[in-house]
Design a protein around this motif. Sequence first.
Motif, PDB file in Angstrom:
ATOM      1  N   VAL A 286       2.950  10.563  -4.602  1.00  0.00           N
ATOM      2  CA  VAL A 286       4.409  10.540  -4.390  1.00  0.00           C
ATOM      3  C   VAL A 286       5.090   9.938  -5.623  1.00  0.00           C
ATOM      4  O   VAL A 286       4.448   9.312  -6.463  1.00  0.00           O
ATOM      5  CB  VAL A 286       4.801   9.707  -3.143  1.00  0.00           C
TER       6      VAL A 286
ATOM      7  N   LYS B 231       5.401   8.851 -11.306  1.00  0.00           N
ATOM      8  CA  LYS B 231       4.327   8.830 -10.289  1.00  0.00           C
ATOM      9  C   LYS B 231       3.516   7.543 -10.462  1.00  0.00           C
ATOM     10  O   LYS B 231       2.888   7.346 -11.510  1.00  0.00           O
ATOM     11  CB  LYS B 231       3.404  10.050 -10.468  1.00  0.00           C
TER      12      LYS B 231
ATOM     13  N   GLU C 289       0.871  -1.187   0.000  1.00  0.00           N
ATOM     14  CA  GLU C 289       0.000   0.000   0.000  1.00  0.00           C
ATOM     15  C   GLU C 289       0.897   1.223   0.000  1.00  0.00           C
ATOM     16  O   GLU C 289       1.840   1.291   0.805  1.00  0.00           O
ATOM     17  CB  GLU C 289      -0.861  -0.030   1.269  1.00  0.00           C
ATOM     18  N   ILE C 290       0.676   2.164  -0.911  1.00  0.00           N
ATOM     19  CA  ILE C 290       1.511   3.380  -0.921  1.00  0.00           C
ATOM     20  C   ILE C 290       0.626   4.626  -0.949  1.00  0.00           C
ATOM     21  O   ILE C 290      -0.560   4.560  -1.296  1.00  0.00           O
ATOM     22  CB  ILE C 290       2.473   3.410  -2.145  1.00  0.00           C
ATOM     23  N   GLU C 291       1.213   5.732  -0.604  1.00  0.00           N
ATOM     24  CA  GLU C 291       0.518   7.029  -0.616  1.00  0.00           C
ATOM     25  C   GLU C 291       0.300   7.488  -2.056  1.00  0.00           C
ATOM     26  O   GLU C 291       1.143   7.214  -2.917  1.00  0.00           O
ATOM     27  CB  GLU C 291       1.469   8.047   0.016  1.00  0.00           C
ATOM     28  N   GLU C 292      -0.761   8.233  -2.300  1.00  0.00           N
ATOM     29  CA  GLU C 292      -0.978   8.777  -3.655  1.00  0.00           C
ATOM     30  C   GLU C 292      -0.156  10.060  -3.835  1.00  0.00           C
ATOM     31  O   GLU C 292       0.132  10.763  -2.872  1.00  0.00           O
ATOM     32  CB  GLU C 292      -2.457   9.107  -3.847  1.00  0.00           C
TER      33      GLU C 292
ATOM     34  N   LEU D 106       7.677   7.197  -7.428  1.00  0.00           N
ATOM     35  CA  LEU D 106       7.937   5.784  -7.134  1.00  0.00           C
ATOM     36  C   LEU D 106       9.111   5.649  -6.171  1.00  0.00           C
ATOM     37  O   LEU D 106       9.090   4.813  -5.262  1.00  0.00           O
ATOM     38  CB  LEU D 106       8.214   5.029  -8.447  1.00  0.00           C
TER      39      LEU D 106
ATOM     40  N   GLU E  32      10.006   7.756  -3.841  1.00  0.00           N
ATOM     41  CA  GLU E  32       9.528   8.099  -2.490  1.00  0.00           C
ATOM     42  C   GLU E  32       8.729   6.933  -1.905  1.00  0.00           C
ATOM     43  O   GLU E  32       8.837   6.622  -0.717  1.00  0.00           O
ATOM     44  CB  GLU E  32       8.693   9.376  -2.529  1.00  0.00           C
ATOM     45  N   ALA E  33       7.939   6.273  -2.766  1.00  0.00           N
ATOM     46  CA  ALA E  33       7.151   5.125  -2.294  1.00  0.00           C
ATOM     47  C   ALA E  33       8.080   3.991  -1.855  1.00  0.00           C
ATOM     48  O   ALA E  33       7.869   3.378  -0.804  1.00  0.00           O
ATOM     49  CB  ALA E  33       6.213   4.651  -3.404  1.00  0.00           C
TER      50      ALA E  33
ATOM     51  N   SER F 124       9.646   4.827   1.419  1.00  0.00           N
ATOM     52  CA  SER F 124       8.689   4.731   2.515  1.00  0.00           C
ATOM     53  C   SER F 124       8.448   3.262   2.898  1.00  0.00           C
ATOM     54  O   SER F 124       8.386   2.918   4.081  1.00  0.00           O
ATOM     55  CB  SER F 124       7.388   5.419   2.080  1.00  0.00           C
TER      56      SER F 124
END
Length: 235
Positions: free
Chosen positions: A27, A73, A22-25, A29, A31-32, A35
Amino acid sequence: MKISIKRYHATRQPPSITQSFEIEEGVTLLEALQSIKAREDATLTFRAGCRSGVCGSCAVRVNGREVLACAYKPKEGDLVEPLRNEAVVKDLVVDQKEAFATLPRARAWLQAYDEAAVVTPEEEKRTEIQSDCILCHSCYSACPVLETLPEFLGPFALTRAWRYVADPREADPKSHIDAVQHAGVWDCTLCGECTAVCPQGIDPKGDITLLRTKSAQYGYLDPNMQSFGSFGLDF
Ligand code: FES
């Protein structure tokens, strides 16, 4: 949002698995990936340096297409994989030595310096685009010929070979042309995948076409056309 990452570890059974995260919208790739590594799985392995599209170290494939992780992205359902045509070391990190080994084979640097040569601004323009290469190896990964002909020099080396053939300071341009005949210019299918994925706008397909023209000027023939000619004579 969920993305999948192809993971590889030589000593794991099976060595290759695909995992969802699960990643944040919004950001990138990269940064994902950072994280995930910081919060969820410290063993996730990838390369990165500048985080701004300059060093070329973060190239991966997303849904089968080469991208720079720091510039891309992610979208829902993306599949992230390591580059192709080079051995995977771990997860998204490949061993770049195979692509780098093609450079000496293509003699992709100045062979004989012509000290009297004068380089005009137009001539400099012609060769500076290849010098913008950030060594991301996206072109090498995108090349379908390397999948079936591993000794193919590939777009990474061939575009650099052209850079030195076109350089007025090169006193021995034929040495490059001689070096790119075997598993080189004539084995390219001119599919243009290398050109399509280059983040720097370099055109290896165009440079390979120019190498072919120069090869013909030095008396080399397209081996495929030679067999085509013999085929024609049978009728
Ligand atoms: Fe340097 Fe992406 S981290 S190009």
